[in-house]
Design a protein around this motif. Structure first.
Motif, PDB file in Angstrom:
ATOM      1  N   GLY A   9      -1.072   1.382   6.506  1.00 18.66           N
ATOM      2  CA  GLY A   9      -1.561   2.596   5.864  1.00 18.66           C
ATOM      3  C   GLY A   9      -1.891   2.324   4.418  1.00 18.66           C
ATOM      4  N   ARG A  10      -2.315   3.360   3.725  1.00 19.44           N
ATOM      5  CA  ARG A  10      -2.620   3.253   2.304  1.00 19.44           C
ATOM      6  C   ARG A  10      -1.474   3.838   1.503  1.00 19.44           C
ATOM      7  NH1 ARG A  10      -7.475   1.473   0.864  1.00 19.44           N
ATOM      8  NH2 ARG A  10      -9.047   1.355   2.485  1.00 19.44           N
ATOM      9  N   CYS A  11      -1.153   3.173   0.420  1.00 19.58           N
ATOM     10  CA  CYS A  11      -0.120   3.661  -0.489  1.00 19.58           C
ATOM     11  C   CYS A  11      -0.596   4.977  -1.108  1.00 19.58           C
ATOM     12  CB  CYS A  11       0.146   2.633  -1.575  1.00 19.58           C
ATOM     13  SG  CYS A  11       1.304   3.188  -2.853  1.00 19.58           S
ATOM     14  N   ILE A  12       0.249   5.989  -1.079  1.00 21.35           N
ATOM     15  CA  ILE A  12      -0.114   7.289  -1.624  1.00 21.35           C
ATOM     16  C   ILE A  12      -0.271   7.229  -3.152  1.00 21.35           C
ATOM     17  CG2 ILE A  12       2.265   8.110  -1.869  1.00 21.35           C
ATOM     18  CD1 ILE A  12      -0.838  10.176  -0.825  1.00 21.35           C
ATOM     19  N   THR A  13       0.328   6.230  -3.781  1.00 14.43           N
ATOM     20  CA  THR A  13       0.273   6.120  -5.241  1.00 14.43           C
ATOM     21  C   THR A  13      -0.953   5.358  -5.730  1.00 14.43           C
ATOM     22  OG1 THR A  13       2.689   6.175  -5.267  1.00 14.43           O
ATOM     23  CG2 THR A  13       1.603   5.424  -7.262  1.00 14.43           C
ATOM     24  N   CYS A  14      -1.211   4.168  -5.155  1.00 15.51           N
ATOM     25  CA  CYS A  14      -2.307   3.339  -5.662  1.00 15.51           C
ATOM     26  C   CYS A  14      -3.495   3.241  -4.706  1.00 15.51           C
ATOM     27  CB  CYS A  14      -1.801   1.937  -5.999  1.00 15.51           C
ATOM     28  SG  CYS A  14      -1.331   0.946  -4.557  1.00 15.51           S
ATOM     29  N   GLY A  15      -3.322   3.641  -3.443  1.00 20.62           N
ATOM     30  CA  GLY A  15      -4.416   3.618  -2.477  1.00 20.62           C
ATOM     31  C   GLY A  15      -4.627   2.289  -1.769  1.00 20.62           C
ATOM     32  N   GLN A  16      -3.844   1.266  -2.109  1.00 20.80           N
ATOM     33  CA  GLN A  16      -4.019  -0.034  -1.467  1.00 20.80           C
ATOM     34  C   GLN A  16      -3.454  -0.021  -0.051  1.00 20.80           C
ATOM     35  OE1 GLN A  16      -5.599  -2.924  -2.591  1.00 20.80           O
ATOM     36  NE2 GLN A  16      -6.343  -1.407  -4.044  1.00 20.80           N
ATOM     37  N   PRO A  17      -4.133  -0.662   0.897  1.00 21.06           N
ATOM     38  CA  PRO A  17      -3.584  -0.763   2.244  1.00 21.06           C
ATOM     39  C   PRO A  17      -2.418  -1.754   2.256  1.00 21.06           C
ATOM     40  CG  PRO A  17      -5.695  -1.902   2.115  1.00 21.06           C
ATOM     41  CD  PRO A  17      -5.462  -1.258   0.784  1.00 21.06           C
ATOM     42  N   PHE A  18      -1.419  -1.464   3.093  1.00 22.48           N
ATOM     43  CA  PHE A  18      -0.289  -2.376   3.221  1.00 22.48           C
ATOM     44  C   PHE A  18       0.403  -2.139   4.553  1.00 22.48           C
ATOM     45  CE2 PHE A  18       1.647   1.450   1.706  1.00 22.48           C
ATOM     46  CZ  PHE A  18       2.990   1.422   2.045  1.00 22.48           C
ATOM     47  N   ALA A  19       1.226  -3.125   4.969  1.00 24.99           N
ATOM     48  CA  ALA A  19       1.990  -3.043   6.211  1.00 24.99           C
ATOM     49  C   ALA A  19       3.422  -2.636   5.885  1.00 24.99           C
ATOM     50  CB  ALA A  19       1.984  -4.396   6.912  1.00 24.99           C
ATOM     51  N   ALA A  30       5.619  14.494  -2.629  1.00 30.99           N
ATOM     52  CA  ALA A  30       5.296  15.181  -3.884  1.00 30.99           C
ATOM     53  C   ALA A  30       3.802  15.369  -4.104  1.00 30.99           C
ATOM     54  CB  ALA A  30       5.900  14.416  -5.063  1.00 30.99           C
ATOM     55  N   ILE A  31       2.984  14.518  -3.527  1.00 35.08           N
ATOM     56  CA  ILE A  31       1.548  14.562  -3.802  1.00 35.08           C
ATOM     57  C   ILE A  31       0.799  15.425  -2.788  1.00 35.08           C
ATOM     58  CG2 ILE A  31      -0.541  13.144  -4.026  1.00 35.08           C
ATOM     59  CD1 ILE A  31       1.365  10.902  -5.059  1.00 35.08           C
ATOM     60  N   THR A  32       1.086  15.222  -1.499  1.00 34.20           N
ATOM     61  CA  THR A  32       0.316  15.920  -0.454  1.00 34.20           C
ATOM     62  C   THR A  32       1.109  16.990   0.287  1.00 34.20           C
ATOM     63  OG1 THR A  32       0.935  14.354   1.267  1.00 34.20           O
ATOM     64  CG2 THR A  32      -1.055  13.836  -0.031  1.00 34.20           C
ATOM     65  N   GLY A  33       2.418  17.013   0.101  1.00 34.41           N
ATOM     66  CA  GLY A  33       3.252  17.928   0.861  1.00 34.41           C
ATOM     67  C   GLY A  33       3.710  17.341   2.185  1.00 34.41           C
ATOM     68  N   THR A  34       3.167  16.194   2.570  1.00 28.82           N
ATOM     69  CA  THR A  34       3.534  15.460   3.778  1.00 28.82           C
ATOM     70  C   THR A  34       4.071  14.110   3.352  1.00 28.82           C
ATOM     71  OG1 THR A  34       1.741  16.529   4.977  1.00 28.82           O
ATOM     72  CG2 THR A  34       2.643  14.529   5.955  1.00 28.82           C
ATOM     73  N   ARG A  35       5.106  13.608   4.017  1.00 33.27           N
ATOM     74  CA  ARG A  35       5.665  12.294   3.659  1.00 33.27           C
ATOM     75  C   ARG A  35       4.584  11.226   3.802  1.00 33.27           C
ATOM     76  NH1 ARG A  35      10.098  13.021   0.990  1.00 33.27           N
ATOM     77  NH2 ARG A  35      10.419  10.798   1.016  1.00 33.27           N
ATOM     78  N   GLU A  36       4.375  10.480   2.723  1.00 34.62           N
ATOM     79  CA  GLU A  36       3.371   9.407   2.694  1.00 34.62           C
ATOM     80  C   GLU A  36       4.042   8.136   2.170  1.00 34.62           C
ATOM     81  OE1 GLU A  36       0.322   9.699   3.787  1.00 34.62           O
ATOM     82  OE2 GLU A  36       0.105  11.868   3.902  1.00 34.62           O
ATOM     83  N   PRO A  37       3.675   6.947   2.696  1.00 40.03           N
ATOM     84  CA  PRO A  37       4.329   5.706   2.300  1.00 40.03           C
ATOM     85  C   PRO A  37       3.929   5.248   0.889  1.00 40.03           C
ATOM     86  CG  PRO A  37       2.522   5.223   3.787  1.00 40.03           C
ATOM     87  CD  PRO A  37       2.638   6.720   3.726  1.00 40.03           C
ATOM     88  N   VAL A  38       4.869   4.512   0.273  1.00 34.15           N
ATOM     89  CA  VAL A  38       4.653   3.942  -1.066  1.00 34.15           C
ATOM     90  C   VAL A  38       4.844   2.431  -0.956  1.00 34.15           C
ATOM     91  CG1 VAL A  38       5.399   3.943  -3.478  1.00 34.15           C
ATOM     92  CG2 VAL A  38       5.529   6.059  -2.131  1.00 34.15           C
ATOM     93  N   CYS A  39       3.886   1.644  -1.458  1.00 36.49           N
ATOM     94  CA  CYS A  39       3.935   0.179  -1.346  1.00 36.49           C
ATOM     95  C   CYS A  39       4.996  -0.433  -2.267  1.00 36.49           C
ATOM     96  CB  CYS A  39       2.562  -0.422  -1.626  1.00 36.49           C
ATOM     97  SG  CYS A  39       2.031  -0.389  -3.354  1.00 36.49           S
ATOM     98  N   ARG A  40       5.332  -1.670  -1.993  1.00 33.34           N
ATOM     99  CA  ARG A  40       6.353  -2.399  -2.768  1.00 33.34           C
ATOM    100  C   ARG A  40       5.962  -2.480  -4.245  1.00 33.34           C
ATOM    101  NH1 ARG A  40      11.437  -4.450  -2.413  1.00 33.34           N
ATOM    102  NH2 ARG A  40      11.059  -5.213  -0.339  1.00 33.34           N
ATOM    103  N   TYR A  41       4.707  -2.789  -4.524  1.00 30.83           N
ATOM    104  CA  TYR A  41       4.252  -2.910  -5.910  1.00 30.83           C
ATOM    105  C   TYR A  41       4.499  -1.608  -6.672  1.00 30.83           C
ATOM    106  CZ  TYR A  41       1.123  -3.344  -9.902  1.00 30.83           C
ATOM    107  OH  TYR A  41       0.612  -3.361 -11.176  1.00 30.83           O
ATOM    108  N   CYS A  42       4.126  -0.487  -6.086  1.00 31.66           N
ATOM    109  CA  CYS A  42       4.318   0.799  -6.760  1.00 31.66           C
ATOM    110  C   CYS A  42       5.795   1.142  -6.882  1.00 31.66           C
ATOM    111  CB  CYS A  42       3.558   1.903  -6.041  1.00 31.66           C
ATOM    112  SG  CYS A  42       1.771   1.783  -6.308  1.00 31.66           S
ATOM    113  N   MET A  43       6.585   0.833  -5.853  1.00 36.86           N
ATOM    114  CA  MET A  43       8.028   1.093  -5.940  1.00 36.86           C
ATOM    115  C   MET A  43       8.656   0.265  -7.053  1.00 36.86           C
ATOM    116  SD  MET A  43       8.962   3.542  -4.032  1.00 36.86           S
ATOM    117  CE  MET A  43      10.705   3.356  -4.337  1.00 36.86           C
ATOM    118  N   ASP A  44       8.219  -0.981  -7.211  1.00 36.86           N
ATOM    119  CA  ASP A  44       8.743  -1.812  -8.305  1.00 36.86           C
ATOM    120  C   ASP A  44       8.382  -1.204  -9.657  1.00 36.86           C
ATOM    121  OD1 ASP A  44       9.880  -3.560  -6.489  1.00 36.86           O
ATOM    122  OD2 ASP A  44       8.269  -5.049  -6.645  1.00 36.86           O
TER     123      ASP A  44
END
Length: 73
Positions: A9-19, A30-44
């Protein structure tokens, strides 16, 4: 025979695709009202900012960005 599964999917924060492991990946609603994944880079980046602000970092589960056995779906 056992197989493994990763969600893509795409990271909800930066938009990059990741597994990721869909059961373990950090996510936010917080952004869409639906749980969306956050990539490792953004979490760091988020955790570095939280630490700098004197807050506890969010936990990242060790297998959040790894494949999971198909029977766990």
């Amino acid at each position: 025979m056992t197989g493994y599964v990763q969600a893509f999917g795409r990271c909800i924060t930066c938009g990059q695709p990741f597994a990721f492991n869909p059961h373990r990946v950090p996510s936010t609603s917080a952004i869409t009202g639906t749980r969306e994944p956050v990539c490792r880079y953004c979490m760091d980046r988020i955790n570095a900012k939280r630490t700098a602000d004197g807050l506890e970092p969010f936990a990242i589960l060790p297998d959040a960005y790894e494949a999971l056995p198909e029977e766990e779906l």
